[in-house]
Design a protein around this motif. Structure first.
Motif, PDB file in Angstrom:
ATOM      1  N   ILE A 189       0.853  -1.190   0.000  1.00  0.00           N
ATOM      2  CA  ILE A 189       0.000   0.000   0.000  1.00  0.00           C
ATOM      3  C   ILE A 189       0.887   1.238   0.000  1.00  0.00           C
ATOM      4  O   ILE A 189       1.775   1.393   0.843  1.00  0.00           O
ATOM      5  CB  ILE A 189      -0.944   0.004   1.215  1.00  0.00           C
ATOM      6  CG1 ILE A 189      -2.000  -1.076   1.017  1.00  0.00           C
ATOM      7  CG2 ILE A 189      -1.596   1.367   1.408  1.00  0.00           C
ATOM      8  CD1 ILE A 189      -2.983  -1.186   2.140  1.00  0.00           C
ATOM      9  N   GLY A 190       0.680   2.088  -0.945  1.00  0.00           N
ATOM     10  CA  GLY A 190       1.459   3.316  -1.015  1.00  0.00           C
ATOM     11  C   GLY A 190       2.865   3.119  -1.544  1.00  0.00           C
ATOM     12  O   GLY A 190       3.646   4.058  -1.582  1.00  0.00           O
TER      13      GLY A 190
ATOM     14  N   PRO B  29       5.133  10.367   0.538  1.00  0.00           N
ATOM     15  CA  PRO B  29       3.987  10.811   1.330  1.00  0.00           C
ATOM     16  C   PRO B  29       4.296  12.083   2.096  1.00  0.00           C
ATOM     17  O   PRO B  29       5.468  12.427   2.328  1.00  0.00           O
ATOM     18  CB  PRO B  29       3.722   9.644   2.273  1.00  0.00           C
ATOM     19  CG  PRO B  29       4.899   8.756   2.186  1.00  0.00           C
ATOM     20  CD  PRO B  29       5.573   9.016   0.891  1.00  0.00           C
ATOM     21  N   ASP B  30       3.251  12.774   2.474  1.00  0.00           N
ATOM     22  CA  ASP B  30       3.398  14.082   3.112  1.00  0.00           C
ATOM     23  C   ASP B  30       4.101  13.986   4.464  1.00  0.00           C
ATOM     24  O   ASP B  30       4.730  14.942   4.902  1.00  0.00           O
ATOM     25  CB  ASP B  30       2.004  14.694   3.283  1.00  0.00           C
ATOM     26  CG  ASP B  30       2.069  16.068   3.893  1.00  0.00           C
ATOM     27  OD1 ASP B  30       3.011  16.807   3.527  1.00  0.00           O
ATOM     28  OD2 ASP B  30       1.209  16.399   4.709  1.00  0.00           O
ATOM     29  N   HIS B  31       4.002  12.822   5.133  1.00  0.00           N
ATOM     30  CA  HIS B  31       4.540  12.751   6.492  1.00  0.00           C
ATOM     31  C   HIS B  31       6.037  12.521   6.539  1.00  0.00           C
ATOM     32  O   HIS B  31       6.604  12.256   7.584  1.00  0.00           O
ATOM     33  CB  HIS B  31       3.795  11.674   7.296  1.00  0.00           C
ATOM     34  CG  HIS B  31       3.854  10.314   6.670  1.00  0.00           C
ATOM     35  ND1 HIS B  31       4.992   9.576   6.635  1.00  0.00           N
ATOM     36  CD2 HIS B  31       2.889   9.585   6.046  1.00  0.00           C
ATOM     37  CE1 HIS B  31       4.734   8.429   6.023  1.00  0.00           C
ATOM     38  NE2 HIS B  31       3.475   8.416   5.653  1.00  0.00           N
TER      39      HIS B  31
ATOM     40  N   PRO C 294      -2.285   1.011  -4.409  1.00  0.00           N
ATOM     41  CA  PRO C 294      -3.415   1.636  -3.722  1.00  0.00           C
ATOM     42  C   PRO C 294      -2.933   2.450  -2.530  1.00  0.00           C
ATOM     43  O   PRO C 294      -1.857   2.225  -2.003  1.00  0.00           O
ATOM     44  CB  PRO C 294      -4.262   0.453  -3.282  1.00  0.00           C
ATOM     45  CG  PRO C 294      -3.324  -0.692  -3.223  1.00  0.00           C
ATOM     46  CD  PRO C 294      -2.284  -0.447  -4.268  1.00  0.00           C
ATOM     47  N   GLU C 295      -3.761   3.402  -2.112  1.00  0.00           N
ATOM     48  CA  GLU C 295      -3.398   4.258  -0.994  1.00  0.00           C
ATOM     49  C   GLU C 295      -4.373   4.013   0.141  1.00  0.00           C
ATOM     50  O   GLU C 295      -5.575   3.888  -0.073  1.00  0.00           O
ATOM     51  CB  GLU C 295      -3.514   5.720  -1.438  1.00  0.00           C
ATOM     52  CG  GLU C 295      -2.192   6.401  -1.590  1.00  0.00           C
ATOM     53  CD  GLU C 295      -2.345   7.758  -2.238  1.00  0.00           C
ATOM     54  OE1 GLU C 295      -3.344   8.442  -1.985  1.00  0.00           O
ATOM     55  OE2 GLU C 295      -1.463   8.110  -3.028  1.00  0.00           O
ATOM     56  N   TYR C 296      -3.855   3.964   1.360  1.00  0.00           N
ATOM     57  CA  TYR C 296      -4.716   3.795   2.508  1.00  0.00           C
ATOM     58  C   TYR C 296      -4.631   5.063   3.333  1.00  0.00           C
ATOM     59  O   TYR C 296      -3.521   5.527   3.638  1.00  0.00           O
ATOM     60  CB  TYR C 296      -4.254   2.579   3.316  1.00  0.00           C
ATOM     61  CG  TYR C 296      -5.021   2.353   4.589  1.00  0.00           C
ATOM     62  CD1 TYR C 296      -6.367   2.008   4.546  1.00  0.00           C
ATOM     63  CD2 TYR C 296      -4.401   2.495   5.826  1.00  0.00           C
ATOM     64  CE1 TYR C 296      -7.066   1.799   5.713  1.00  0.00           C
ATOM     65  CE2 TYR C 296      -5.097   2.286   6.995  1.00  0.00           C
ATOM     66  CZ  TYR C 296      -6.430   1.938   6.946  1.00  0.00           C
ATOM     67  OH  TYR C 296      -7.124   1.731   8.088  1.00  0.00           O
TER      68      TYR C 296
ATOM     69  N   MET D  93      -2.562  10.866   5.011  1.00  0.00           N
ATOM     70  CA  MET D  93      -1.172  10.699   5.403  1.00  0.00           C
ATOM     71  C   MET D  93      -0.234  10.919   4.221  1.00  0.00           C
ATOM     72  O   MET D  93       0.963  11.084   4.371  1.00  0.00           O
ATOM     73  CB  MET D  93      -0.940   9.290   5.956  1.00  0.00           C
ATOM     74  CG  MET D  93      -1.636   9.015   7.256  1.00  0.00           C
ATOM     75  SD  MET D  93      -0.855   9.883   8.605  1.00  0.00           S
ATOM     76  CE  MET D  93       0.479   8.759   8.975  1.00  0.00           C
ATOM     77  N   TYR D  94      -0.785  10.847   3.030  1.00  0.00           N
ATOM     78  CA  TYR D  94       0.055  10.932   1.836  1.00  0.00           C
ATOM     79  C   TYR D  94       0.056  12.327   1.241  1.00  0.00           C
ATOM     80  O   TYR D  94       1.051  12.800   0.735  1.00  0.00           O
ATOM     81  CB  TYR D  94      -0.443   9.943   0.778  1.00  0.00           C
ATOM     82  CG  TYR D  94      -0.153   8.517   1.143  1.00  0.00           C
ATOM     83  CD1 TYR D  94       1.042   7.921   0.751  1.00  0.00           C
ATOM     84  CD2 TYR D  94      -1.049   7.768   1.877  1.00  0.00           C
ATOM     85  CE1 TYR D  94       1.327   6.617   1.086  1.00  0.00           C
ATOM     86  CE2 TYR D  94      -0.776   6.461   2.212  1.00  0.00           C
ATOM     87  CZ  TYR D  94       0.405   5.882   1.824  1.00  0.00           C
ATOM     88  OH  TYR D  94       0.692   4.606   2.153  1.00  0.00           O
ATOM     89  N   ARG D  95      -1.109  12.942   1.282  1.00  0.00           N
ATOM     90  CA  ARG D  95      -1.232  14.198   0.540  1.00  0.00           C
ATOM     91  C   ARG D  95      -1.105  15.387   1.474  1.00  0.00           C
ATOM     92  O   ARG D  95      -1.631  15.396   2.572  1.00  0.00           O
ATOM     93  CB  ARG D  95      -2.560  14.228  -0.186  1.00  0.00           C
ATOM     94  CG  ARG D  95      -2.626  13.034  -1.112  1.00  0.00           C
ATOM     95  CD  ARG D  95      -3.794  13.071  -2.022  1.00  0.00           C
ATOM     96  NE  ARG D  95      -3.908  11.794  -2.693  1.00  0.00           N
ATOM     97  CZ  ARG D  95      -3.427  11.580  -3.899  1.00  0.00           C
ATOM     98  NH1 ARG D  95      -2.836  12.539  -4.548  1.00  0.00           N
ATOM     99  NH2 ARG D  95      -3.550  10.397  -4.452  1.00  0.00           N
ATOM    100  N   SER D  96      -0.414  16.360   0.963  1.00  0.00           N
ATOM    101  CA  SER D  96      -0.141  17.535   1.775  1.00  0.00           C
ATOM    102  C   SER D  96      -1.293  18.523   1.664  1.00  0.00           C
ATOM    103  O   SER D  96      -1.841  18.709   0.587  1.00  0.00           O
ATOM    104  CB  SER D  96       1.146  18.175   1.286  1.00  0.00           C
ATOM    105  OG  SER D  96       1.208  19.500   1.706  1.00  0.00           O
ATOM    106  N   PRO D  97      -1.662  19.173   2.787  1.00  0.00           N
ATOM    107  CA  PRO D  97      -2.664  20.225   2.683  1.00  0.00           C
ATOM    108  C   PRO D  97      -2.053  21.504   2.110  1.00  0.00           C
ATOM    109  O   PRO D  97      -2.760  22.360   1.586  1.00  0.00           O
ATOM    110  CB  PRO D  97      -3.113  20.430   4.124  1.00  0.00           C
ATOM    111  CG  PRO D  97      -1.976  19.948   4.952  1.00  0.00           C
ATOM    112  CD  PRO D  97      -1.238  18.925   4.157  1.00  0.00           C
TER     113      PRO D  97
ATOM    114  N   ARG E 224      -4.632  17.682  -0.166  1.00  0.00           N
ATOM    115  CA  ARG E 224      -5.552  17.090   0.805  1.00  0.00           C
ATOM    116  C   ARG E 224      -6.785  17.970   0.940  1.00  0.00           C
ATOM    117  O   ARG E 224      -6.691  19.185   1.071  1.00  0.00           O
ATOM    118  CB  ARG E 224      -4.867  16.956   2.164  1.00  0.00           C
ATOM    119  CG  ARG E 224      -5.706  16.144   3.141  1.00  0.00           C
ATOM    120  CD  ARG E 224      -5.260  16.365   4.552  1.00  0.00           C
ATOM    121  NE  ARG E 224      -3.877  15.945   4.722  1.00  0.00           N
ATOM    122  CZ  ARG E 224      -3.195  16.164   5.845  1.00  0.00           C
ATOM    123  NH1 ARG E 224      -3.747  16.792   6.859  1.00  0.00           N
ATOM    124  NH2 ARG E 224      -1.957  15.777   5.945  1.00  0.00           N
TER     125      ARG E 224
END
Lengths: 543, 215
Positions: free
Chosen positions: A341-342, A448-450, B31-33, B37-41, B53
Motif C-alpha cells: 500500500i502506497g 507521502p506528506d509525512h 493503492p493508498e490507505y 497521510m500521503y497528501r499535503s494540505p 488534501r
C-alpha cells in the motif's frame, strides 16, 4: 632578419598572411564538395540550408537574392560592408538586432566553394567522389546502398583478416584507413599488394616489413567493389535497428504465448466443469435407480451444490486441513498486499512528450544535473522548464529519425514539435509567440506528506549518485520508479553509508565541539556513518 | 455441523477476496490507505492542486499549475543585478568592464571543474576543444570556439555568454547561479586557457584564501 622585425604593423602582417594563404589554396582546386565540408564545420553553427532561421538567416535561395561578389564580401567582413553603407547589409544588420556576423577570413576559392555548395547542395552530394563523404552526409538517415553492398563484400572477402575497428586480426584494423591512404593507393594495394611492394612504394614496404613479410593476397575485387568496401569501413551502419526489431518480435511472441496459455486454461476449466456436471447427473441417476431397485425413496443430494456439501460433511478431516492452509496462505497474501500500500515501485507512466532518458542521458551522455539543476540546491530535483530544451532543440529538430519509447517506435520530429507548440515557437522565423502553455508532465516519484526528503542534502553534501536511488535512468526510455522509497529502504542505506567530511567546515566544527568520549565512540571505526550523525532519528525526516 | 461448515467457507471466501485487493493497479501505481497521510494540505512542488488534501475530487482545481514564475521584480537571496543588456553592445561592455567578483582560488577552480563536467562537457568536450559527445554523435555541429591558450576572450564576455547565450549556445542562467558561472569561468581560464591562477584578473591578485568563495 631586419626586414622581418620592421614589419610590425598589424595590417601588413594580415596582408602577408592572406597572400600566404591564397598561395596555399590557388593550387588546390576546390569543388563544391570542399564547400560542403567548409560549410559544415564553419557555417552550420549559425545557418541552415533551408529557409529556417537559426542564429542567422536560412540560406536557401540566397545565391539568387544576392550577387556572388556581395556574398563574398559579406562573409569576409560584414562590418566593413555595413560601415561602407551597403544598403542590403545594413538592412540585415538591423533585422538581426545589430548582432553582426563575425568576419570569416576565407580565401576567394574557399568562399566560391561554399557559395557553390549553398547554391546547389544536392549536386555536391550526388557527385561525391570519396565514399567517406557519402557516409557522413548520410549519417543518421537511411543506410547508403553502397555501404550495404560494401558490408556484404567486406564480410565475404576481408573479414577473415581485418576488423573495421582498430583491432589487429591477421592484418591491421581498418578504422580511418581512407584518411590515412589515398584511394588510388588502396585500390592498387588491395588488387595486388605484391606489385605495389615491388614497385618500391615506401608505405607498402613498411607494412610488408611490419607484418613480417607476410603479403596480403591479391583480392579479385573491382574498383567499384573497393569503393563500396571503403564506404562501409568509413561508416559502418549501426545494427541497432535490427536488434530492436528482434527484441520486439520476442516481446510480441511472449505476449502471444501468455494469451495462448490463458485460453487453453479457460477451455480446460470449462470442459472440466461440464464433465463434473455430467458426472453428477449420472451419479444421481444411478443412485436413484439403485434406491428404486431397493424399494426406498432416494433422499441423498441431487444438485451439484448439495453433492458438494454432502461430500464435505463426510470428509471433515480433509476439510479442516484445507481450511487451515487456505486461511494461512490468505493471511500471508494479505500481509504482503498491505506492505505494498502506497509503494509505487515500478510506476512507469508515459509522459505527454515522449522524452527518452536513454537518448539524452545514455547515448548523448548529458549529465543529470544539466537538466535537473536544482537537485544540487533545493528539496526537489526540478523538472526543467522548456527554455532548457531549447538550448539544444533550436538546432536539433529530429529530422526524419525515429526512436524507441516504451517498446514502440516514434518519429523524433513529432515530439520535438510538441516543445515548439508549447512554447509557441516558430522554427521558421526563430521567434517566440506570446501564448506559451505548460507541459503537463506526470510526476513519477511521490513521497507521502509525512516524510521530509531533500535532494540537496543527498546530492551536494552526501555526494550520492542519482542512480543510487533512481536506478539506471540512462537505460530507461520511460522513467519508472526503481526503488521502493519505503522507510525500511531509507534506513537500510542510512545504517552503513559513510559521510565524507572532507572540506566541510560544518563537520570540523561539530567534531571539535563534541565531548571527547562521544567523539571517540563515533569515530572508533574510522568511519562516520549517517546513523551516527542522527540519520536514524525519527524527527530527522518526520516532523 | 452444517453451520460450522458454512462459516468456514465464508471465511475462506473473504480472505480470498481481500487478498485480491492487494493486486497492483494499472501502471504499477499502488493503492493508498488513508490519503491524508500521503497528501499535503499545503502546496507542494509539481503537485496538481486537485491532488492536495481536502481538494481531491474538486475538478475545477485540477490542472492548476503549482510551478509558477516568481512575481515580477523578485530576486532570490544573494542575487546581484546584472547591468549589461542582452545585446552585442552589452557583450562588448561586459568584456571591457565586468571582472570576476570572486578570487581565483584552487577551490573555485576545482568547483568549476565539477560544474564543467555537468554543464559543458557534452558540447565543449573534456579538453575544451568543442568535441563533446553531442558533436561526436553528429547531433550537434562542431563548435566554433576552442578553449586554447591562444584564445583571447575576456572573462566578462564569457560570463555574458553563459548568462544570455551566444550563437547556437542557449542561455544557462536558469541552471547556474552567478557564483557557479564564475567558478566555471575560473576553471576554463586556468584549466584550458592556461591563465595563471593569480594573474591580473582585474581584481587583487590573491593567494588562495579559503573563505573567499564562501563569502
Amino acid at each position: 632578419m631586419n626586414k622581418i622585425t620592421r614589419i610590425n604593423s598589424r595590417g601588413t602582417l594580415l596582408k602577408l598572411a592572406l597572400i600566404y594563404f591564397s598561395f596555399l589554396f590557388v593550387q588546390v582546386n576546390l569543388s563544391a564538395q570542399d564547400g560542403e565540408k567548409l560549410f559544415k564545420t564553419t557555417c552550420t553553427a549559425c545557418h541552415k540550408l533551408t529557409s529556417d532561421r537559426l542564429v542567422g538567416p536560412g540560406l536557401a535561395g540566397v545565391t539568387e537574392k544576392r550577387s556572388k561578389e556581395w556574398l563574398m564580401g559579406f562573409i569576409k567582413n560584414s562590418q566593413e560592408m555595413i560601415a561602407n553603407g551597403d544598403k542590403d547589409a545594413i538592412a540585415i544588420f538591423e533585422e538581426y538586432n545589430k548582432v553582426p556576423m563575425p568576419a570569416h577570413p576565407f580565401s576567394d576559392e574557399e568562399l566560391a566553394a561554399i557559395i557553390d555548395y549553398i547554391a546547389n547542395p544536392e549536386a555536391s552530394s550526388a557527385k561525391k567522389e570519396e565514399p567517406k563523404e557519402a557516409a557522413t552526409a548520410d549519417a543518421g538517415a537511411e543506410v547508403d546502398p553502397l555501404v550495404l553492398e560494401g558490408q556484404k563484400l567486406f564480410k565475404n572477402n576481408c573479414k577473415a583478416c581485418h576488423s573495421i575497428g582498430t583491432d589487429k586480426v591477421v592484418g591491421p584494423g581498418l578504422k580511418g584507413i581512407s584518411d590515412k591512404r589515398s584511394h588510388e593507393w588502396l585500390v592498387k594495394w588491395i588488387q595486388n599488394s605484391a606489385d605495389l611492394i615491388a614497385s618500391g612504394d615506401p608505405d607498402a614496404n613498411a607494412i610488408f616489413e611490419e607484418y613480417n613479410k607476410v603479403p596480403m593476397p591479391a583480392q579479385p575485387v573491382s574498383e567499384e567493389d573497393i569503393k563500396a568496401i571503403l564506404a562501409y569501413i568509413a561508416n559502418p551502419p549501426a545494427d541497432k535497428k535490427t536488434t530492436t526489431a528482434t527484441e520486439e518480435v520476442v516481446a510480441t511472441a511472449e505476449e502471444d504465448s501468455s494469451m495462448v496459455t490463458f485460453i487453453v486454461l479457460a477451455v480446460i476449466c470449462v470442459s472440466l466443469l461440464v464433465v463434473i456436471l455430467m458426472l453428477n447427473k449420472t451419479r444421481t441417476m444411478v443412485a436413484k435407480a439403485n434406491a428404486e431397485k431397493a424399494g426406498v425413496e432416494y433422499t441423498g443430494p441431487v444438485s451439484l451444490v448439495e453433492a458438494f456439501k454432502y461430500t464435505l460433511s463426510n470428509n471433515k478431516g480433509y476439510v479442516a486441513v484445507v481450511v487451515v492452509v487456505l486461511v494461512f496462505t490468505g493471511l500471508v497474501n494479505l500481509m504482503g498486499g498491505a506492505a505494498t500500500i502506497g509503494v509505487h515501485q515500478g510506476y512507469k507512466p508515459e509522459q505527454p512528450i515522449k522524452f527518452s532518458h536513454k537518448i539524452h542521458a545514455g547515448d548523448d551522455k548529458i549529465d543529470c544535473n544539466y537538466c535537473h539543476s536544482s537537485a544540487r540546491h533545493s528539496k526537489t530535483s526540478g523538472i526543467p522548464s522548456l527554455n532548457l530544451c531549447m538550448n539544444c532543440h533550436t538546432y536539433i529538430n529530429g529530422g526524419d529519425k525515429t526512436f524507441l519509447y516504451n517498446g514502440e517506435e516514434y518519429p523524433m520530429a513529432e515530439e520535438i514539435k510538441k516543445i515548439y507548440k508549447h512554447l509557441d515557437y516558430d522554427p521558421k522565423t526563430g521567434k517566440y509567440g506570446d501564448n506559451p502553455t505548460p507541459v503537463k508532465w506526470i510526476k513519477v516519484h511521490n513521497l507521502p506528506d509525512h516524510v521530509f526528503f531533500s535532494h540537496q542534502q543527498h546530492v551536494t553534501v552526501g555526494n550520492q549518485q542519482c542512480q543510487t536511488c533512481h536506478g539506471p535512468v540512462e537505460e530507461m526510455d520511460v522513467v519508472g520508479q526503481h526503488s521502493k522509497l519505503t522507510m525500511g529502504w531509507c534506513i537500510e542505506c542510512h545504517k552503513g553509508t559513510g559521510v565524507s567530511t572532507k572540506d566541510n567546515g560544518y563537520y570540523d566544527e561539530m567534531h571539535k565541539r563534541m565531548p571527547e568520549e562521544f567523539r571517540n565512540k563515533v569515530l572508533e571505526d574510522g568511519k562516520l556513518t549517517v546513523d551516527e550523525i542522527g540519520g536514524m532519528e525519527c524527527a530527522k525526516c518526520h516532523y | 455441523m452444517k453451520n460450522y461448515l458454512n462459516n468456514s467457507i465464508k471465511i475462506v471466501g473473504m480472505v480470498a477476496i481481500i487478498s485480491l485487493f492487494s493486486c497492483k493497479e494499472e501502471n504499477g501505481l499502488a493503492p493508498e490507505y488513508m490519503p491524508d497521510m500521503y497528501r499535503s494540505p499545503s502546496i507542494e512542488t509539481y503537485v496538481d492542486y486537485g491532488e492536495l488534501r481536502g481538494k481531491q475530487g474538486d475538478d475545477s482545481l485540477r490542472n492548476t499549475l503549482t510551478a509558477r514564475k516568481p512575481v515580477e521584480g523578485t530576486i532570490h537571496r544573494g542575487f546581484t543585478p546584472y547591468p549589461y543588456e542582452n545585446s552585442i553592445e552589452g557583450y562588448n561592455q561586459a568584456g571591457e568592464f565586468l571582472k570576476s567578483p570572486f578570487d581565483y582560488t584552487e577551490q573555485s577552480v576545482a568547483k568549476g571543474k565539477e560544474l564543467y563536467g555537468m554543464f559543458c562537457v557534452h558540447c565543449h568536450g573534456g579538453a575544451g576543444q568543442g568535441d563533446g559527445s553531442l558533436v561526436e554523435r553528429e547531433v550537434f555541429p562542431p563548435l566554433p570556439v576552442k578553449f586554447t591558450e591562444s584564445l583571447e576572450l575576456p572573462e566578462g564576455k564569457m560570463f555574458h555568454t553563459i548568462t544570455f547565450g551566444k550563437g547556437l549556445m542557449g542561455p544557462h542562467a536558469s541552471q547556474l547561479t552567478q557564483e557557479e558561472r564564475w567558478q566555471l569561468i575560473h576553471y576554463i581560464r586556468v584549466g584550458f586557457m592556461k591563465k595563471p591562477l593569480t594573474a591580473d584578473m582585474g581584481q587583487t591578485a590573491v593567494v588562495a584564501d579559503t573563505n573567499a568563495v564562501v563569502q
